[in-house]
Design an enzyme around this catalytic site. Structure first.
Site, PDB file in Angstrom:
ATOM      1  N   LEU A  17      41.908 -69.712 -66.591  1.00 45.61           N
ATOM      2  CA  LEU A  17      43.127 -68.776 -66.654  1.00 45.61           C
ATOM      3  C   LEU A  17      44.311 -69.817 -66.211  1.00 45.61           C
ATOM      4  CD1 LEU A  17      42.258 -65.233 -65.766  1.00 45.61           C
ATOM      5  CD2 LEU A  17      42.889 -66.057 -67.990  1.00 45.61           C
ATOM      6  N   ASP A  18      45.452 -69.849 -66.876  1.00 43.05           N
ATOM      7  CA  ASP A  18      46.474 -70.654 -65.911  1.00 43.05           C
ATOM      8  C   ASP A  18      47.283 -69.799 -64.948  1.00 43.05           C
ATOM      9  OD1 ASP A  18      49.076 -69.080 -66.560  1.00 43.05           O
ATOM     10  OD2 ASP A  18      48.289 -69.602 -68.819  1.00 43.05           O
ATOM     11  N   GLY A  19      47.884 -70.667 -64.251  1.00 44.02           N
ATOM     12  CA  GLY A  19      48.305 -70.297 -62.831  1.00 44.02           C
ATOM     13  C   GLY A  19      49.241 -68.818 -62.904  1.00 44.02           C
TER      14      GLY A  19
END
Length: 226
Positions: free
Chosen positions: A89-91
């Site tokens: 999951l991206d930041g």
């Protein structure tokens, strides 16, 4: 884990607990199910397969390490555990991340051929037209990338945003954000709530827990492992 003699001494000194209760000499521990702690710190038997579910907060990176010193999902775990995240999951995104040392399971969960469902709750800016929803449901191309059909359901429309449920069977980098951007909508919030049969449930943000034996069995069975 300590050698048998040292372990017995730790137990006799009352420093070992199993599932929160004081351990007794000769106690049987179910690997991957029971929680063993020494002086309040959880430990894992050497060579054991470990499965942890994390509710990743925004700002934490889904990687083992970061050369810029930013906080990663590994930093949320007990010290010394050598696990790795399954997928990313991206930041800016939050929600379910599985961390494990079960390489066979991780490979299958991430491989497109197994069509493992990933379910998201997404808030986008604006209100998507029916045509945009149909594009997602049919599958769409963004640049050189061709994305598989997604299950999309509008949950609620607000004056300036829309809340949707999405189910995808791929795990490409920033897939949800890229598709909505191509359709003219910015993703305001993105939360993953399910990976195959594994659900995030009511786990607080930033918290993690060990999977139950049934969850491990169902997750492995979903990709053809026993």
């Amino acid at each position: 884990m300590a050698a048998r003699r040292k372990a017995d001494l730790l137990i006799a000194a009352g420093r070992v607990t199993v599932n929160g209760a004081p351990a007794r000499p000769g106690v049987t521990v179910r690997v991957g199910v029971d929680r063993v702690a020494v002086d309040g710190k959880e430990v894992t038997p050497a060579g054991a397969l470990v499965y942890r579910l994390l509710n990743k907060p925004v700002g934490v990176l889904s990687t083992v390490r970061d050369d810029r010193g930013r906080r990663t999902v590994i930093d949320t775990l007990p010290t010394g555990e050598r696990l790795f995240p399954v997928g990313r999951l991206d930041g800016r995104s939050r929600g379910l991340i599985l961390l494990t040392n079960d390489g066979a399971l991780a490979v299958r969960l991430m491989h497109p051929r197994y069509h493992v469902e990933k379910e998201y709750r997404v808030t986008i800016a604006g209100s998507p037209a029916d045509g945009a929803l149909r594009q997602l449901q049919k599958g769409m191309r963004v640049g050189a990338e061709r994305y598989r059909p997604a299950e999309v359901e509008v949950l609620r429309r607000a004056p300036s945003s829309t809340h949707v449920r999405m189910v995808l069977t791929e795990g490409r980098k920033r897939e949800v954000r890229r598709m909505w951007k191509a359709l003219g909508h910015e993703v305001i919030d993105l939360e993953r709530v399910r990976l195959g049969p594994l659900r995030l449930g009511s786990l607080p943000v930033g918290a993690h827990r060990t999977l139950t034996a049934n969850e491990v069995r169902d997750l492995r069975a979903s990709v053809g492992l026993t």
